[in-house]
Design an enzyme around this catalytic site. Structure first.
Site, PDB file in Angstrom:
ATOM      1  N   HIS A 201     -12.615 -10.205 -14.234  1.00  0.00           N
ATOM      2  CA  HIS A 201     -13.460 -10.195 -13.038  1.00  0.00           C
ATOM      3  C   HIS A 201     -14.913 -10.339 -13.499  1.00  0.00           C
ATOM      4  O   HIS A 201     -15.395  -9.553 -14.311  1.00  0.00           O
ATOM      5  CB  HIS A 201     -13.233  -8.869 -12.302  1.00  0.00           C
TER       6      HIS A 201
ATOM      7  N   ASP B 162     -12.521  -3.071  -5.295  1.00  0.00           N
ATOM      8  CA  ASP B 162     -13.500  -3.132  -6.382  1.00  0.00           C
ATOM      9  C   ASP B 162     -14.525  -2.022  -6.194  1.00  0.00           C
ATOM     10  O   ASP B 162     -15.202  -1.970  -5.160  1.00  0.00           O
ATOM     11  CB  ASP B 162     -14.175  -4.511  -6.335  1.00  0.00           C
TER      12      ASP B 162
ATOM     13  N   HIS C 138     -16.874 -12.968  -8.632  1.00  0.00           N
ATOM     14  CA  HIS C 138     -17.355 -12.236  -7.449  1.00  0.00           C
ATOM     15  C   HIS C 138     -18.847 -12.496  -7.325  1.00  0.00           C
ATOM     16  O   HIS C 138     -19.636 -12.038  -8.156  1.00  0.00           O
ATOM     17  CB  HIS C 138     -17.030 -10.748  -7.670  1.00  0.00           C
TER      18      HIS C 138
ATOM     19  N   MET D 259     -14.853  -3.960  -0.955  1.00  0.00           N
ATOM     20  CA  MET D 259     -15.708  -3.186  -1.866  1.00  0.00           C
ATOM     21  C   MET D 259     -15.593  -1.702  -1.537  1.00  0.00           C
ATOM     22  O   MET D 259     -15.746  -1.291  -0.383  1.00  0.00           O
ATOM     23  CB  MET D 259     -17.179  -3.599  -1.717  1.00  0.00           C
TER      24      MET D 259
ATOM     25  N   MET E  42     -22.209 -11.852  -5.725  1.00  0.00           N
ATOM     26  CA  MET E  42     -23.088 -11.011  -4.919  1.00  0.00           C
ATOM     27  C   MET E  42     -24.419 -11.754  -4.832  1.00  0.00           C
ATOM     28  O   MET E  42     -25.412 -11.390  -5.472  1.00  0.00           O
ATOM     29  CB  MET E  42     -23.225  -9.635  -5.570  1.00  0.00           C
TER      30      MET E  42
HETATM   31  C1  DX5 Z   1     -20.062  -3.692  -8.437  1.00  0.00           C
HETATM   32  C2  DX5 Z   1     -19.181  -4.748  -9.043  1.00  0.00           C
HETATM   33  C3  DX5 Z   1     -17.945  -4.180  -9.611  1.00  0.00           C
HETATM   34  C4  DX5 Z   1     -18.197  -3.192 -10.740  1.00  0.00           C
HETATM   35  C5  DX5 Z   1     -17.126  -2.149 -10.735  1.00  0.00           C
HETATM   36  O1  DX5 Z   1     -21.142  -4.268  -7.835  1.00  0.00           O
HETATM   37  O2  DX5 Z   1     -18.798  -5.696  -8.068  1.00  0.00           O
HETATM   38  O3  DX5 Z   1     -17.022  -5.189 -10.009  1.00  0.00           O
HETATM   39  O4  DX5 Z   1     -18.256  -3.830 -11.988  1.00  0.00           O
HETATM   40  O5  DX5 Z   1     -17.479  -1.121 -11.601  1.00  0.00           O
HETATM   41  P1  DX5 Z   1     -16.683   0.268 -11.645  1.00  0.00           P
HETATM   42  O6  DX5 Z   1     -15.223  -0.065 -11.862  1.00  0.00           O
HETATM   43  O7  DX5 Z   1     -17.290   0.978 -12.800  1.00  0.00           O
HETATM   44  O8  DX5 Z   1     -16.927   0.929 -10.338  1.00  0.00           O
HETATM   45 ZN    ZN Z   2     -17.057  -7.075  -8.533  1.00  0.00          ZN
END
Ligand code: DX5
Ligand code: ZN
Length: 235
Positions: free
Chosen positions: A41, A192, A75, A157, A77
Site C-alpha cells: 500500500h 486503513d 492511495h 479510512m 490523498m
Molecule cells: C494514513 C495512511 C495510512 C497509514 C496507516 O493517512 O493512509 O495508510 O499509513 O498507518 P497505521 O497502520 O500506522 O495507522
Molecule cells: Zn493509506
C-alpha cells in the site's frame, strides 16, 4: 499477480510502506512480503488534501522495479487525482484509489468520479474510492453509491489521513457494514488506519477483506506473527 477482484478466503494484508525504513525500502518490503503480506500500500500525499508530503511516481517505479509481481495499491490523498493517472500507470501501479471528498457532489467544482474511474480503467489500473471518517453515510451514498458497480475497491479510512500511528476510530465501522451490504463479489472492502491485532477483528467482522497496516506491522519485532494473526481474524 494478485487478482483483486477475487474474494479472498482470508483477509488480504496490505503493508503500508509509509512506516517502512525509507533508507532501506526494498529490504523492508522484501521482509514483510516474505512473511506473508499480500500486497503493498503506497500513500501519496500532496501537502494540500493533507498537510503531509510523501511519495509519488518515482517511488512507485522504484518499488515496481524490485518487485515485478507484487500488487501495488496506491492511495492518493491529493486534491487533483486525475493529474496522476497516466504517470502512476506507467510507473507500475495496479490500483488507483482517490477520495470521495475531492469529488462532486461533496465538492461543488470537484472531480467527476465517473470520468476518473473510466480513465483509470483505460490505462489498465483498478479503480478504488476512499472515504474519510467525518464523511457520513448519506454523503457516501450520494458520492460513491452510483459507482459501486464500477469500482474494484472501496476504502474506509479509520483514521483521519495524513500519517501513520494514529488511533482507530471505531465509529467508521458502520460505513464498512453499509458498503458490505451493497458490494458485489468482485469489489474488495479495505480499511486503513489504526489497524492492529485488537482492531483488525472488528474490521473483518463487518466485512473488510483488505487490511492496511503500517505501524503495527513495520513497528513490530515479530512481523510474521502480526500478519498471521491479522489473517486469522476472520476465522
Ligand atoms: C494514513 C495512511 C495510512 C497509514 C496507516 O493517512 O493512509 O495508510 O499509513 O498507518 P497505521 O497502520 O500506522 O495507522
Ligand atoms: Zn493509506
Amino acid at each position: 499477480m494478485l487478482d483483486i477482484t477475487q474474494p479472498p478466503s482470508q483477509p488480504l494484508i496490505a503493508a503500508s510502506i509509509l512506516s517502512a525504513d525509507f533508507g532501506a525500502m526494498a529490504d523492508d518490503c522484501r521482509d514483510v512480503l516474505g512473511k506473508g503480506a499480500d500486497l503493498l500500500h503506497i500513500d501519496v500525499m500532496d501537502g494540500h488534501f493533507v498537510p503531509n508530503l510523501t511519495m509519488g511516481a518515482d517511488m512507485i517505479r522504484g518499488v515496481r522495479r524490485h518487485f515485478p509481481d507484487v500488487f501495488l495499491d496506491v492511495h492518493l490523498m491529493v486534491e487533483q487525482p486525475g493529474d496522476y493517472v497516466d504517470s502512476f500507470a506507467e510507473a507500475g501501479a495496479n490500483l488507483f484509489a482517490f477520495h470521495i471528498e475531492v469529488c462532486k457532489p461533496m465538492r461543488l467544482e470537484g472531480v467527476d468520479a465517473g470520468e476518473l474511474i473510466k480513465s483509470i480503467r483505460d490505462v489498465g489500473m483498478s479503480p478504488g474510492m476512499v472515504v474519510n471518517p467525518p464523511t457520513t453515510i448519506a454523503q457516501l451514498d450520494a458520492g460513491m453509491g452510483p459507482y459501486l458497480g464500477d469500482l474494484d475497491l472501496a476504502l474506509v479510512m479509520s483514521v483521519n489521513p495524513g500519517r501513520s500511528g494514529q488511533k482507530f476510530i471505531s465509529e467508521v465501522l458502520d460505513k464498512t457494514r453499509w458498503l458490505k451490504e451493497r458490494s458485489a463479489p468482485g469489489m474488495r472492502i479495505e480499511m486503513d488506519g489504526g489497524l492492529n491485532l485488537e482492531t483488525t477483528p472488528q474490521a473483518v467482522a463487518v466485512g473488510a477483506d483488505v487490511i492496511v497496516t503500517a505501524s503495527a506491522l513495520f513497528g513490530s519485532d515479530d512481523r510474521a506473527h502480526v500478519i498471521n494473526t491479522m489473517k486469522a481474524a476472520g476465522a
